[in-house]
Design a protein around this motif. Sequence first.
Motif, PDB file in Angstrom:
ATOM      1  N   SER A  26       0.831  -1.211   0.000  1.00 20.56           N
ATOM      2  CA  SER A  26       0.000   0.000   0.000  1.00 20.56           C
ATOM      3  C   SER A  26       0.862   1.256   0.000  1.00 20.56           C
ATOM      4  O   SER A  26       1.940   1.293   0.596  1.00 20.56           O
ATOM      5  N   ASP A  27       0.354   2.285  -0.655  1.00 19.23           N
ATOM      6  CA  ASP A  27       1.038   3.578  -0.638  1.00 19.23           C
ATOM      7  C   ASP A  27       0.988   4.186   0.768  1.00 19.23           C
ATOM      8  O   ASP A  27       0.070   3.898   1.544  1.00 19.23           O
ATOM      9  N   PRO A  28       1.951   5.046   1.083  1.00 18.07           N
ATOM     10  CA  PRO A  28       1.831   5.802   2.337  1.00 18.07           C
ATOM     11  C   PRO A  28       0.667   6.774   2.258  1.00 18.07           C
ATOM     12  O   PRO A  28       0.162   7.084   1.166  1.00 18.07           O
ATOM     13  N   LEU A  29       0.229   7.255   3.404  1.00 21.04           N
ATOM     14  CA  LEU A  29      -0.769   8.317   3.399  1.00 21.04           C
ATOM     15  C   LEU A  29      -0.184   9.566   2.745  1.00 21.04           C
ATOM     16  O   LEU A  29       1.036   9.760   2.755  1.00 21.04           O
ATOM     17  N   PRO A  30      -1.019  10.413   2.180  1.00 18.53           N
ATOM     18  CA  PRO A  30      -0.509  11.644   1.562  1.00 18.53           C
ATOM     19  C   PRO A  30       0.294  12.460   2.570  1.00 18.53           C
ATOM     20  O   PRO A  30       0.047  12.419   3.779  1.00 18.53           O
ATOM     21  N   GLU A  31       1.244  13.203   2.065  1.00 18.85           N
ATOM     22  CA  GLU A  31       2.116  14.002   2.928  1.00 18.85           C
ATOM     23  C   GLU A  31       1.291  14.936   3.813  1.00 18.85           C
ATOM     24  O   GLU A  31       0.382  15.621   3.356  1.00 18.85           O
ATOM     25  N   GLY A  32       1.635  14.924   5.087  1.00 18.51           N
ATOM     26  CA  GLY A  32       0.946  15.784   6.041  1.00 18.51           C
ATOM     27  C   GLY A  32      -0.258  15.148   6.701  1.00 18.51           C
ATOM     28  O   GLY A  32      -0.760  15.667   7.699  1.00 18.51           O
ATOM     29  N   VAL A  33      -0.749  14.027   6.169  1.00 13.88           N
ATOM     30  CA  VAL A  33      -1.898  13.343   6.771  1.00 13.88           C
ATOM     31  C   VAL A  33      -1.391  12.450   7.897  1.00 13.88           C
ATOM     32  O   VAL A  33      -0.517  11.615   7.674  1.00 13.88           O
ATOM     33  N   PRO A  34      -1.899  12.604   9.111  1.00 15.18           N
ATOM     34  CA  PRO A  34      -1.357  11.854  10.243  1.00 15.18           C
ATOM     35  C   PRO A  34      -1.767  10.382  10.226  1.00 15.18           C
ATOM     36  O   PRO A  34      -2.818  10.024   9.690  1.00 15.18           O
ATOM     37  N   TYR A  35      -0.925   9.564  10.826  1.00 18.45           N
ATOM     38  CA  TYR A  35      -1.217   8.137  10.960  1.00 18.45           C
ATOM     39  C   TYR A  35      -1.916   7.861  12.292  1.00 18.45           C
ATOM     40  O   TYR A  35      -1.707   6.817  12.897  1.00 18.45           O
ATOM     41  N   ASP A  36      -2.724   8.785  12.757  1.00 20.04           N
ATOM     42  CA  ASP A  36      -3.382   8.584  14.040  1.00 20.04           C
ATOM     43  C   ASP A  36      -4.557   7.629  13.888  1.00 20.04           C
ATOM     44  O   ASP A  36      -5.005   7.316  12.784  1.00 20.04           O
ATOM     45  N   LEU A  37      -5.056   7.179  15.034  1.00 17.55           N
ATOM     46  CA  LEU A  37      -6.070   6.138  15.066  1.00 17.55           C
ATOM     47  C   LEU A  37      -7.330   6.537  14.308  1.00 17.55           C
ATOM     48  O   LEU A  37      -7.847   5.773  13.488  1.00 17.55           O
ATOM     49  N   GLY A  38      -7.820   7.736  14.554  1.00 13.45           N
ATOM     50  CA  GLY A  38      -9.052   8.154  13.905  1.00 13.45           C
ATOM     51  C   GLY A  38      -8.936   8.266  12.402  1.00 13.45           C
ATOM     52  O   GLY A  38      -9.835   7.853  11.668  1.00 13.45           O
ATOM     53  N   LEU A  73       4.431   4.661  14.666  1.00 15.51           N
ATOM     54  CA  LEU A  73       4.970   4.519  16.010  1.00 15.51           C
ATOM     55  C   LEU A  73       4.873   5.845  16.773  1.00 15.51           C
ATOM     56  O   LEU A  73       4.495   5.878  17.949  1.00 15.51           O
ATOM     57  N   ALA A  74       5.187   6.933  16.089  1.00 13.53           N
ATOM     58  CA  ALA A  74       5.096   8.247  16.732  1.00 13.53           C
ATOM     59  C   ALA A  74       3.658   8.571  17.132  1.00 13.53           C
ATOM     60  O   ALA A  74       3.401   9.093  18.227  1.00 13.53           O
ATOM     61  N   ALA A  75       2.704   8.240  16.253  1.00 16.04           N
ATOM     62  CA  ALA A  75       1.300   8.513  16.554  1.00 16.04           C
ATOM     63  C   ALA A  75       0.794   7.668  17.718  1.00 16.04           C
ATOM     64  O   ALA A  75      -0.124   8.070  18.437  1.00 16.04           O
ATOM     65  N   GLY A  76       1.405   6.502  17.913  1.00 14.20           N
ATOM     66  CA  GLY A  76       0.949   5.608  18.980  1.00 14.20           C
ATOM     67  C   GLY A  76       1.549   5.895  20.333  1.00 14.20           C
ATOM     68  O   GLY A  76       1.187   5.246  21.325  1.00 14.20           O
ATOM     69  N   GLY A  77       2.442   6.874  20.422  1.00 15.71           N
ATOM     70  CA  GLY A  77       3.139   7.131  21.669  1.00 15.71           C
ATOM     71  C   GLY A  77       2.223   7.501  22.820  1.00 15.71           C
ATOM     72  O   GLY A  77       2.529   7.194  23.981  1.00 15.71           O
ATOM     73  N   SER A  78       1.116   8.140  22.531  1.00 18.11           N
ATOM     74  CA  SER A  78       0.206   8.572  23.590  1.00 18.11           C
ATOM     75  C   SER A  78      -1.135   7.839  23.547  1.00 18.11           C
ATOM     76  O   SER A  78      -2.081   8.222  24.240  1.00 18.11           O
ATOM     77  N   VAL A  79      -1.214   6.776  22.753  1.00 17.13           N
ATOM     78  CA  VAL A  79      -2.500   6.104  22.547  1.00 17.13           C
ATOM     79  C   VAL A  79      -2.770   5.086  23.651  1.00 17.13           C
ATOM     80  O   VAL A  79      -1.921   4.248  23.970  1.00 17.13           O
ATOM     81  N   ARG A  80      -3.941   5.181  24.217  1.00 18.49           N
ATOM     82  CA  ARG A  80      -4.500   4.128  25.056  1.00 18.49           C
ATOM     83  C   ARG A  80      -5.975   4.005  24.695  1.00 18.49           C
ATOM     84  O   ARG A  80      -6.654   5.028  24.523  1.00 18.49           O
ATOM     85  N   PHE A  81      -6.435   2.779  24.561  1.00 21.35           N
ATOM     86  CA  PHE A  81      -7.851   2.576  24.232  1.00 21.35           C
ATOM     87  C   PHE A  81      -8.625   2.541  25.544  1.00 21.35           C
ATOM     88  O   PHE A  81      -8.443   1.628  26.356  1.00 21.35           O
ATOM     89  N   THR A  82      -9.485   3.511  25.755  1.00 19.33           N
ATOM     90  CA  THR A  82     -10.151   3.665  27.051  1.00 19.33           C
ATOM     91  C   THR A  82     -11.670   3.630  26.959  1.00 19.33           C
ATOM     92  O   THR A  82     -12.341   3.806  27.978  1.00 19.33           O
ATOM     93  N   ASP A  83     -12.220   3.399  25.776  1.00 19.99           N
ATOM     94  CA  ASP A  83     -13.672   3.423  25.593  1.00 19.99           C
ATOM     95  C   ASP A  83     -14.238   2.014  25.483  1.00 19.99           C
ATOM     96  O   ASP A  83     -13.571   1.090  24.999  1.00 19.99           O
ATOM     97  N   ASP A  84     -15.480   1.876  25.887  1.00 19.01           N
ATOM     98  CA  ASP A  84     -16.197   0.627  25.682  1.00 19.01           C
ATOM     99  C   ASP A  84     -16.613   0.510  24.215  1.00 19.01           C
ATOM    100  O   ASP A  84     -16.593   1.496  23.465  1.00 19.01           O
ATOM    101  N   VAL A  85     -16.961  -0.701  23.804  1.00 20.26           N
ATOM    102  CA  VAL A  85     -17.489  -0.944  22.458  1.00 20.26           C
ATOM    103  C   VAL A  85     -18.821  -1.661  22.641  1.00 20.26           C
ATOM    104  O   VAL A  85     -18.935  -2.873  22.443  1.00 20.26           O
TER     105      VAL A  85
END
Length: 297
Positions: free
Chosen positions: A68-80, A204-216
């Motif tokens: 797969s291609d990387p995300l476009p430049e400037g688009v974050p790899y964050d969870l959302g 990896l950088a985007a995941g540095g502060s990630v914790r899953f804290t919500d119910d599903v």
Amino acid sequence: MTTTVSFTIDSPLGPRPATVAYERKGAGEPLLLLHGIGHHLRAWHPVTDILAADHDVIAVDLPGFGASDPLPEGVPYDLGTVAAALGALCATLGVERPHVAGNSLGGLLALEMGRERLVASVTALSPAGFWSQAERRYAFGALRALRTGARALPYAAVRGLAGSAAGRAALTGAIYARPARRSPEAVIAETLALRDATGFEQTLAAGGSVRFTDDVPGLPVTIAWGARDRLLLPRQGVRAKHTVPGARLVRLPGCGHVPMNDDPALVARVIRDTTMRRPPATATARSTAMTTTTTTA
């Protein structure tokens, strides 16, 4: 057979184009398969044919990984952003609310898609996001070491190591409990996938502060953990159960961090058990039992 598809994603920078690779086979209710950081869709090959007997299976290379291609430049790899991109991919493929199974990073994304009501059920195998700070630092350090090693090894060395059981253990023992079961060709391919992953550092950088804290709530959810997971320790599964109390918590005996290779039949059964479950009667349903699934070696 790997195919690519292009579509538009919503991002903090506005609509942007994206192109991802995927493999699709089988028939039945759709099932989306998501791999972990530094891996690729071939991680699911040990279970794809089993699952395809009952499902329209779509295994995806996440943006910036595999083919797969990387995300476009400037688009974050964050969870959302990545979860929304996967939702856009499903819409492009004509798939509405598939079941989803993910491993590690893919498990975290699967849970986020469940939280956003984009899927019909969630199976998360050793999902990221339930760590303590010390456990996260340990896991990220191990991942960086694996990445450094993959980038330092010449292709000839990778090929040579993959030719022996001891060499396959050296290359993949951190993620598999039974690395000798992995074929030399698969080990070479995933070592190269880790080496060439364009989205590794950003993810990896985007995941540095990630914790899953919500119910599903309101969905069938299974959280399964390899009993021999050396990367994300099995005690994190207990935290996951407290966070998502309606989830079924399953122990995978004899399995490491990427269990699909260690015990394909067991993993496929856990996923299929989840996709066949009915949604909870109410969003406040609670389950306290821990399920232990056993299999022969």
